[in-house]
Motif scaffolding. Sequence first.
Motif, PDB file in Angstrom:
ATOM      1  N   ALA A 178      -9.792   1.146 -19.351  1.00  0.00           N
ATOM      2  CA  ALA A 178      -9.791   2.320 -18.476  1.00  0.00           C
ATOM      3  C   ALA A 178     -10.224   1.944 -17.060  1.00  0.00           C
ATOM      4  O   ALA A 178      -9.665   2.446 -16.069  1.00  0.00           O
ATOM      5  CB  ALA A 178     -10.721   3.392 -19.042  1.00  0.00           C
ATOM      6  N   ASP A 179     -11.213   1.063 -16.946  1.00  0.00           N
ATOM      7  CA  ASP A 179     -11.660   0.615 -15.627  1.00  0.00           C
ATOM      8  C   ASP A 179     -10.540  -0.101 -14.879  1.00  0.00           C
ATOM      9  O   ASP A 179     -10.377   0.065 -13.663  1.00  0.00           O
ATOM     10  CB  ASP A 179     -12.865  -0.325 -15.760  1.00  0.00           C
ATOM     11  CG  ASP A 179     -14.116   0.398 -16.216  1.00  0.00           C
ATOM     12  OD1 ASP A 179     -14.123   1.647 -16.181  1.00  0.00           O
ATOM     13  OD2 ASP A 179     -15.078  -0.282 -16.611  1.00  0.00           O
ATOM     14  N   VAL A 180      -9.771  -0.894 -15.614  1.00  0.00           N
ATOM     15  CA  VAL A 180      -8.657  -1.616 -15.003  1.00  0.00           C
ATOM     16  C   VAL A 180      -7.588  -0.642 -14.514  1.00  0.00           C
ATOM     17  O   VAL A 180      -6.972  -0.855 -13.467  1.00  0.00           O
ATOM     18  CB  VAL A 180      -8.072  -2.631 -16.011  1.00  0.00           C
ATOM     19  CG1 VAL A 180      -6.715  -3.151 -15.550  1.00  0.00           C
ATOM     20  CG2 VAL A 180      -9.040  -3.802 -16.199  1.00  0.00           C
ATOM     21  N   ASP A 181      -7.370   0.449 -15.248  1.00  0.00           N
ATOM     22  CA  ASP A 181      -6.432   1.475 -14.790  1.00  0.00           C
ATOM     23  C   ASP A 181      -6.926   2.121 -13.498  1.00  0.00           C
ATOM     24  O   ASP A 181      -6.151   2.373 -12.572  1.00  0.00           O
ATOM     25  CB  ASP A 181      -6.254   2.540 -15.870  1.00  0.00           C
ATOM     26  CG  ASP A 181      -5.320   2.086 -16.979  1.00  0.00           C
ATOM     27  OD1 ASP A 181      -4.553   1.132 -16.756  1.00  0.00           O
ATOM     28  OD2 ASP A 181      -5.353   2.682 -18.064  1.00  0.00           O
ATOM     29  N   ASP A 182      -8.233   2.421 -13.446  1.00  0.00           N
ATOM     30  CA  ASP A 182      -8.812   2.979 -12.216  1.00  0.00           C
ATOM     31  C   ASP A 182      -8.639   2.011 -11.051  1.00  0.00           C
ATOM     32  O   ASP A 182      -8.308   2.420  -9.928  1.00  0.00           O
ATOM     33  CB  ASP A 182     -10.301   3.276 -12.423  1.00  0.00           C
ATOM     34  CG  ASP A 182     -10.538   4.482 -13.319  1.00  0.00           C
ATOM     35  OD1 ASP A 182      -9.586   5.273 -13.508  1.00  0.00           O
ATOM     36  OD2 ASP A 182     -11.656   4.629 -13.827  1.00  0.00           O
ATOM     37  N   TYR A 183      -8.894   0.738 -11.318  1.00  0.00           N
ATOM     38  CA  TYR A 183      -8.742  -0.282 -10.276  1.00  0.00           C
ATOM     39  C   TYR A 183      -7.296  -0.334  -9.782  1.00  0.00           C
ATOM     40  O   TYR A 183      -7.042  -0.424  -8.574  1.00  0.00           O
ATOM     41  CB  TYR A 183      -9.158  -1.645 -10.839  1.00  0.00           C
ATOM     42  CG  TYR A 183      -8.914  -2.810  -9.914  1.00  0.00           C
ATOM     43  CD1 TYR A 183      -9.852  -3.181  -8.954  1.00  0.00           C
ATOM     44  CD2 TYR A 183      -7.732  -3.552 -10.003  1.00  0.00           C
ATOM     45  CE1 TYR A 183      -9.630  -4.262  -8.106  1.00  0.00           C
ATOM     46  CE2 TYR A 183      -7.506  -4.632  -9.163  1.00  0.00           C
ATOM     47  CZ  TYR A 183      -8.452  -4.985  -8.222  1.00  0.00           C
ATOM     48  OH  TYR A 183      -8.214  -6.052  -7.376  1.00  0.00           O
ATOM     49  N   GLY A 184      -6.336  -0.265 -10.725  1.00  0.00           N
ATOM     50  CA  GLY A 184      -4.931  -0.300 -10.339  1.00  0.00           C
ATOM     51  C   GLY A 184      -4.546   0.896  -9.497  1.00  0.00           C
ATOM     52  O   GLY A 184      -3.808   0.769  -8.509  1.00  0.00           O
ATOM     53  N   GLU A 185      -5.042   2.086  -9.861  1.00  0.00           N
ATOM     54  CA  GLU A 185      -4.754   3.292  -9.067  1.00  0.00           C
ATOM     55  C   GLU A 185      -5.376   3.185  -7.681  1.00  0.00           C
ATOM     56  O   GLU A 185      -4.781   3.572  -6.675  1.00  0.00           O
ATOM     57  CB  GLU A 185      -5.290   4.521  -9.803  1.00  0.00           C
ATOM     58  CG  GLU A 185      -5.003   5.825  -9.085  1.00  0.00           C
ATOM     59  CD  GLU A 185      -5.576   7.033  -9.803  1.00  0.00           C
ATOM     60  OE1 GLU A 185      -5.406   8.154  -9.282  1.00  0.00           O
ATOM     61  OE2 GLU A 185      -6.202   6.851 -10.866  1.00  0.00           O
ATOM     62  N   TRP A 186      -6.578   2.636  -7.630  1.00  0.00           N
ATOM     63  CA  TRP A 186      -7.288   2.477  -6.355  1.00  0.00           C
ATOM     64  C   TRP A 186      -6.569   1.490  -5.446  1.00  0.00           C
ATOM     65  O   TRP A 186      -6.466   1.687  -4.231  1.00  0.00           O
ATOM     66  CB  TRP A 186      -8.702   1.999  -6.664  1.00  0.00           C
ATOM     67  CG  TRP A 186      -9.603   1.764  -5.508  1.00  0.00           C
ATOM     68  CD1 TRP A 186     -10.130   2.693  -4.661  1.00  0.00           C
ATOM     69  CD2 TRP A 186     -10.153   0.497  -5.092  1.00  0.00           C
ATOM     70  NE1 TRP A 186     -10.959   2.096  -3.739  1.00  0.00           N
ATOM     71  CE2 TRP A 186     -11.001   0.742  -3.987  1.00  0.00           C
ATOM     72  CE3 TRP A 186     -10.016  -0.810  -5.555  1.00  0.00           C
ATOM     73  CZ2 TRP A 186     -11.684  -0.267  -3.335  1.00  0.00           C
ATOM     74  CZ3 TRP A 186     -10.713  -1.814  -4.919  1.00  0.00           C
ATOM     75  CH2 TRP A 186     -11.529  -1.551  -3.815  1.00  0.00           C
ATOM     76  N   LYS A 187      -6.028   0.445  -6.062  1.00  0.00           N
ATOM     77  CA  LYS A 187      -5.391  -0.605  -5.267  1.00  0.00           C
ATOM     78  C   LYS A 187      -3.966  -0.251  -4.850  1.00  0.00           C
ATOM     79  O   LYS A 187      -3.565  -0.532  -3.707  1.00  0.00           O
ATOM     80  CB  LYS A 187      -5.378  -1.915  -6.075  1.00  0.00           C
ATOM     81  CG  LYS A 187      -4.756  -3.089  -5.334  1.00  0.00           C
ATOM     82  CD  LYS A 187      -4.797  -4.364  -6.174  1.00  0.00           C
ATOM     83  CE  LYS A 187      -4.160  -5.534  -5.422  1.00  0.00           C
ATOM     84  NZ  LYS A 187      -4.157  -6.776  -6.214  1.00  0.00           N
ATOM     85  N   THR A 188      -3.192   0.352  -5.748  1.00  0.00           N
ATOM     86  CA  THR A 188      -1.773   0.582  -5.471  1.00  0.00           C
ATOM     87  C   THR A 188      -1.432   2.031  -5.159  1.00  0.00           C
ATOM     88  O   THR A 188      -0.330   2.324  -4.704  1.00  0.00           O
ATOM     89  CB  THR A 188      -0.910   0.149  -6.680  1.00  0.00           C
ATOM     90  OG1 THR A 188      -1.169   1.017  -7.790  1.00  0.00           O
ATOM     91  CG2 THR A 188      -1.226  -1.287  -7.077  1.00  0.00           C
ATOM     92  N   GLY A 189      -2.360   2.954  -5.435  1.00  0.00           N
ATOM     93  CA  GLY A 189      -2.064   4.362  -5.229  1.00  0.00           C
ATOM     94  C   GLY A 189      -1.339   4.992  -6.405  1.00  0.00           C
ATOM     95  O   GLY A 189      -0.984   6.160  -6.367  1.00  0.00           O
TER      96      GLY A 189
END
Length: 302
Positions: A178-189
């Motif tokens: 889940a943290d990695v998904d948050d990171y991906g959303e934060w990085k790529t929008g």
Amino acid sequence: MAEWFGGEDKARGYQMAMAVLATIGLAMLLFCFATVRERIHPAVPSNDDLKKDLRDVWKNDQWVRILLLTFCNVCPGFIRMAATMYYVTWVMGQSTHFATLFISLGVIGMMFGSTLAKVLTDRWCKLKVFFCTNIALALFSSVFYWIDPHATLMVVIAYFVLNILHQIPSPLHWSLMADVDDYGEWKTGKRITGISLSGNLFFLKVGLAVAGAMVGFLLSIYGYNAGAKQQSPEAINGIMLLFTVIPGVGYLITAGVVRLMKVDRKMMITIQQDLALRRENFPDLQIIRPRDGVVPQTGEVK
């Protein structure tokens, strides 16, 4: 269940036991499907096609690393789990009834481990707990090799402790997804949870398949004979290695992969704050995606 259903017919017994477990599993999956509701929504809704989503998910460098972590994390425990019955039967010289109690005790230890994970991560970063636990598992599993298998009480206690330690990283692993998904959303929008989770499940299944194949292959290499009344010293030693040292090496490799992850507690606080701000201000806030390979700075909304 296998003995109760099949008696002397072991094939029939295992077939019926697996049918019962499959029925229970099906009911649980259907219940999950019918009752789970989406609570978290992306800061920026997206209607991109699958091809573009696949390109975007690869821009999440932490997703690529957690795929490797998923593969490495599942192998050691499954190898030892597959070797447990061989260890109890041939190395300890115990009955299948003892093996049932032995394995059940390990499951109870796993329950304690899952509970302990929450206690530890309330105090320390989950990446640090994940890393330290795998180092402890690597050492403990290797030391297990030198325990006298006929010292039953000592083996039982050591196995119980080993399963407590083994289960601590398991809930942390799913939390990291889940943290990695948050990171991906934060990085790529973009939040691409479906593809992200599917990739992790695929690598989990690959890890299980590889670990299972390794057990069969290594047993064959060590000269294990399923029909023999007594196994050779080489086969006994091979079973001991599969139960102790080989999983220990796997835990050590997993610890090394954990060091590649960077979604620690400090970064996740920043990410969650930024995502909350995006959701609060969308659609008035214009989202500008960072260039490939460029991550927004701490506290900066991009």
